[in-house]
Scaffold this motif. Structure first.
Motif, PDB file in Angstrom:
ATOM      1  N   TYR A 157       0.830  -1.205   0.000  1.00 38.82           N
ATOM      2  CA  TYR A 157       0.000   0.000   0.000  1.00 38.82           C
ATOM      3  C   TYR A 157       0.868   1.261   0.000  1.00 38.82           C
ATOM      4  O   TYR A 157       0.524   2.267  -0.633  1.00 38.82           O
ATOM      5  N   ALA A 158       1.986   1.195   0.694  1.00 37.27           N
ATOM      6  CA  ALA A 158       2.954   2.290   0.623  1.00 37.27           C
ATOM      7  C   ALA A 158       3.505   2.409  -0.796  1.00 37.27           C
ATOM      8  O   ALA A 158       3.697   3.512  -1.319  1.00 37.27           O
ATOM      9  N   CYS A 159       3.739   1.260  -1.420  1.00 34.60           N
ATOM     10  CA  CYS A 159       4.220   1.262  -2.806  1.00 34.60           C
ATOM     11  C   CYS A 159       3.163   1.842  -3.741  1.00 34.60           C
ATOM     12  O   CYS A 159       3.492   2.572  -4.690  1.00 34.60           O
ATOM     13  N   LEU A 160       1.899   1.537  -3.460  1.00 34.36           N
ATOM     14  CA  LEU A 160       0.811   2.016  -4.315  1.00 34.36           C
ATOM     15  C   LEU A 160       0.744   3.532  -4.339  1.00 34.36           C
ATOM     16  O   LEU A 160       0.698   4.146  -5.411  1.00 34.36           O
ATOM     17  N   TRP A 161       0.754   4.171  -3.161  1.00 35.96           N
ATOM     18  CA  TRP A 161       0.622   5.632  -3.177  1.00 35.96           C
ATOM     19  C   TRP A 161       1.855   6.290  -3.780  1.00 35.96           C
ATOM     20  O   TRP A 161       1.755   7.330  -4.456  1.00 35.96           O
ATOM     21  N   THR A 162       3.021   5.695  -3.561  1.00 31.22           N
ATOM     22  CA  THR A 162       4.247   6.264  -4.125  1.00 31.22           C
ATOM     23  C   THR A 162       4.215   6.220  -5.647  1.00 31.22           C
ATOM     24  O   THR A 162       4.496   7.218  -6.334  1.00 31.22           O
ATOM     25  N   LEU A 163       3.859   5.066  -6.196  1.00 32.29           N
ATOM     26  CA  LEU A 163       3.814   4.915  -7.651  1.00 32.29           C
ATOM     27  C   LEU A 163       2.638   5.686  -8.251  1.00 32.29           C
ATOM     28  O   LEU A 163       2.719   6.192  -9.378  1.00 32.29           O
ATOM     29  N   MET A 164       1.555   5.804  -7.493  1.00 31.95           N
ATOM     30  CA  MET A 164       0.404   6.582  -7.953  1.00 31.95           C
ATOM     31  C   MET A 164       0.785   8.060  -8.082  1.00 31.95           C
ATOM     32  O   MET A 164       0.418   8.732  -9.057  1.00 31.95           O
ATOM     33  N   THR A 165       1.549   8.556  -7.116  1.00 32.35           N
ATOM     34  CA  THR A 165       2.019   9.939  -7.185  1.00 32.35           C
ATOM     35  C   THR A 165       2.957  10.130  -8.371  1.00 32.35           C
ATOM     36  O   THR A 165       2.893  11.143  -9.082  1.00 32.35           O
ATOM     37  N   ALA A 166       3.830   9.147  -8.586  1.00 33.44           N
ATOM     38  CA  ALA A 166       4.739   9.219  -9.733  1.00 33.44           C
ATOM     39  C   ALA A 166       3.958   9.283 -11.040  1.00 33.44           C
ATOM     40  O   ALA A 166       4.305  10.033 -11.958  1.00 33.44           O
ATOM     41  N   LYS A 167       2.881   8.510 -11.119  1.00 36.94           N
ATOM     42  CA  LYS A 167       2.049   8.522 -12.329  1.00 36.94           C
ATOM     43  C   LYS A 167       1.351   9.865 -12.495  1.00 36.94           C
ATOM     44  O   LYS A 167       1.259  10.408 -13.607  1.00 36.94           O
ATOM     45  N   LEU A 168       0.883  10.419 -11.386  1.00 34.65           N
ATOM     46  CA  LEU A 168       0.181  11.699 -11.418  1.00 34.65           C
ATOM     47  C   LEU A 168       1.060  12.800 -11.994  1.00 34.65           C
ATOM     48  O   LEU A 168       0.592  13.664 -12.742  1.00 34.65           O
ATOM     49  N   PHE A 169       2.360  12.759 -11.656  1.00 39.26           N
ATOM     50  CA  PHE A 169       3.271  13.812 -12.096  1.00 39.26           C
ATOM     51  C   PHE A 169       4.153  13.384 -13.271  1.00 39.26           C
ATOM     52  O   PHE A 169       5.127  14.066 -13.589  1.00 39.26           O
ATOM     53  N   SER A 170       3.821  12.273 -13.906  1.00 41.77           N
ATOM     54  CA  SER A 170       4.611  11.843 -15.064  1.00 41.77           C
ATOM     55  C   SER A 170       4.341  12.768 -16.248  1.00 41.77           C
ATOM     56  O   SER A 170       3.314  13.454 -16.312  1.00 41.77           O
ATOM     57  N   ARG A 171       5.268  12.783 -17.165  1.00 40.08           N
ATOM     58  CA  ARG A 171       5.122  13.607 -18.363  1.00 40.08           C
ATOM     59  C   ARG A 171       4.311  12.868 -19.426  1.00 40.08           C
ATOM     60  O   ARG A 171       4.115  11.657 -19.330  1.00 40.08           O
ATOM     61  N   PRO A 172       3.864  13.588 -20.444  1.00 43.22           N
ATOM     62  CA  PRO A 172       3.082  12.939 -21.505  1.00 43.22           C
ATOM     63  C   PRO A 172       3.800  11.767 -22.169  1.00 43.22           C
ATOM     64  O   PRO A 172       3.149  10.841 -22.666  1.00 43.22           O
ATOM     65  N   ASP A 173       5.143  11.791 -22.170  1.00 40.71           N
ATOM     66  CA  ASP A 173       5.879  10.684 -22.787  1.00 40.71           C
ATOM     67  C   ASP A 173       6.020   9.483 -21.853  1.00 40.71           C
ATOM     68  O   ASP A 173       6.661   8.491 -22.197  1.00 40.71           O
ATOM     69  N   GLY A 174       5.426   9.574 -20.659  1.00 40.53           N
ATOM     70  CA  GLY A 174       5.436   8.455 -19.726  1.00 40.53           C
ATOM     71  C   GLY A 174       6.609   8.435 -18.768  1.00 40.53           C
ATOM     72  O   GLY A 174       6.686   7.564 -17.897  1.00 40.53           O
ATOM     73  N   THR A 175       7.527   9.391 -18.888  1.00 45.09           N
ATOM     74  CA  THR A 175       8.693   9.402 -18.007  1.00 45.09           C
ATOM     75  C   THR A 175       8.342   9.952 -16.634  1.00 45.09           C
ATOM     76  O   THR A 175       7.413  10.746 -16.473  1.00 45.09           O
ATOM     77  N   SER A 176       9.097   9.510 -15.658  1.00 42.04           N
ATOM     78  CA  SER A 176       8.920   9.942 -14.273  1.00 42.04           C
ATOM     79  C   SER A 176      10.292  10.216 -13.676  1.00 42.04           C
ATOM     80  O   SER A 176      11.272   9.561 -14.044  1.00 42.04           O
ATOM     81  N   PRO A 177      10.388  11.165 -12.749  1.00 38.11           N
ATOM     82  CA  PRO A 177      11.679  11.373 -12.084  1.00 38.11           C
ATOM     83  C   PRO A 177      12.028  10.222 -11.145  1.00 38.11           C
ATOM     84  O   PRO A 177      13.188  10.031 -10.803  1.00 38.11           O
ATOM     85  N   LEU A 178      11.015   9.456 -10.733  1.00 37.46           N
ATOM     86  CA  LEU A 178      11.250   8.311  -9.853  1.00 37.46           C
ATOM     87  C   LEU A 178      11.831   7.170 -10.682  1.00 37.46           C
ATOM     88  O   LEU A 178      11.112   6.470 -11.391  1.00 37.46           O
ATOM     89  N   ILE A 179      13.145   6.992 -10.594  1.00 36.25           N
ATOM     90  CA  ILE A 179      13.776   5.925 -11.365  1.00 36.25           C
ATOM     91  C   ILE A 179      14.367   4.840 -10.462  1.00 36.25           C
ATOM     92  O   ILE A 179      14.786   3.798 -10.941  1.00 36.25           O
ATOM     93  N   GLY A 180      14.376   5.093  -9.151  1.00 35.56           N
ATOM     94  CA  GLY A 180      14.839   4.096  -8.196  1.00 35.56           C
ATOM     95  C   GLY A 180      13.940   4.087  -6.973  1.00 35.56           C
ATOM     96  O   GLY A 180      13.709   5.133  -6.365  1.00 35.56           O
ATOM     97  N   PHE A 181      13.417   2.926  -6.625  1.00 36.48           N
ATOM     98  CA  PHE A 181      12.482   2.803  -5.502  1.00 36.48           C
ATOM     99  C   PHE A 181      13.040   1.747  -4.554  1.00 36.48           C
ATOM    100  O   PHE A 181      12.835   0.557  -4.734  1.00 36.48           O
ATOM    101  N   ASN A 182      13.777   2.225  -3.536  1.00 33.93           N
ATOM    102  CA  ASN A 182      14.419   1.321  -2.580  1.00 33.93           C
ATOM    103  C   ASN A 182      13.425   0.956  -1.478  1.00 33.93           C
ATOM    104  O   ASN A 182      13.081   1.794  -0.641  1.00 33.93           O
TER     105      ASN A 182
END
Length: 315
Positions: A157-182
């Protein structure tokens, strides 16, 4: 699978590691984490030297900015009032912290090193800077970041909100600044698999690398022995884009060292390290991590599994 090492604090360590790798015909890491104080390494040109080394090896690398709760306040103590050694032990449950205006100061510090030295990938330890970093990327700054193990993401669930936020702020080309999730050191394979499932649903399977510690420093972060290699081998054939992080020696090796690896040394100044004569011992600790990384490479190879080491050195 990426072979990752942490933390390579000093440029001479990567040189010594290269000497060992050449002598033994071993692999250099494909990803490197650094936690040394930025101003200190800027002063002795270690920052530039290390960046040049990574351009030669082709490895990605991550810096850790100084703007965090461990920074000294007006009284010389950490600005985060919860950080006071054993006397405030329960205060550490809240994390390193970036209190009050430190989140915005972190953004200023990032822009300084980004524009002056080309530092692109940095470590996050706080949800506030994760949000700010995501907004900066959305606005057009080509930053990238890794979420630290210190953020404690230890369930799906922690992973879900983190990745959901990354998706929310992703660019139109699908890129995200989140490239490493430790993820947290306490996660099991089921949580890693569920995190990978969530990641895939958001279209981030090739964008966000799931990072997991295979070994840890022997002192002051996890109960020992901590060795997750067998678990890694169980998921390596079906969970894509994972980074196997080696932050300590194989526990049996570290336990026998006169000076075992210690994560608290990440926060020591170079002056204190030299004064106490610790540099040779810490260099050996780092080379032990190199050995642990190559152990992982051998075990993956035995099973016919592929991985990425330093891409410009190994094919």
């Amino acid at each position: 699978m990426t072979l990752e090492i942490s933390a390579c604090q000093y440029f001479p360590w990567i040189i010594e590691e290269a000497r060992v790798a050449i002598e033994r015909e071993e692999l250099m890491p494909g990803r490197v984490i650094r936690v040394r104080k930025m101003k200190e390494q800027e002063k002795d040109n270690d920052l530039v030297a290390f960046a040049a080394a990574m351009q030669i090896t082709g490895s990605s690398y991550v810096e850790t900015l100084d703007t965090k709760g461990t920074a000294p306040g007006p009284d010389g103590m950490p600005v985060n009032v919860h950080l006071g050694g054993p006397d405030t032990i329960t205060g550490y449950f809240g994390g390193v912290g970036q209190p009050n205006d430190f989140a915005l100061k972190w953004a200023d510090e990032y822009l300084y090193y980004y524009t002056k030295y080309g530092v692109k990938q940095v470590l996050h330890i706080n949800p506030g800077t994760v949000l700010i970093g995501s907004m900066m990327h959305k606005l057009g700054i080509d930053m990238e970041f890794t979420i630290s193990v210190f953020m404690g993401n230890d369930n799906p669930y922690a992973c879900l909100w983190t990745l959901m936020t990354a998706k929310l702020f992703s660019r139109p080309d699908g890129t995200s600044p989140l490239i490493g999730f430790n993820l947290s050191n306490s996660v099991n394979n089921e949580t890693i698999e569920m995190a990978a499932y969530i990641r895939k649903q958001f279209g981030f399977e090739d964008v966000v690398r799931i990072e997991h510690h295979i070994t840890e420093t022997y002192k002051h972060i996890v109960r020992q022995p901590y060795d997750r290699l067998d678990e890694l081998l169980e998921i390596a054939d079906h969970v894509k884009n994972v980074s196997a992080k080696h932050e300590g020696a194989v526990p049996e090796i570290d336990a026998k060292r006169e000076h075992p690896s210690d994560i608290l040394e990440y926060f020591m100044s170079k002056e204190d390290i030299m004064t106490q004569g610790l540099m040779p011992k810490m260099t050996l600790n780092y080379l032990d991590k190199h050995d642990a990384l190559n152990r992982t490479a051998r075990e993956l190879t035995k099973r016919g599994l592929t991985f990425m080491a330093a891409p410009l050195l190994h094919k």
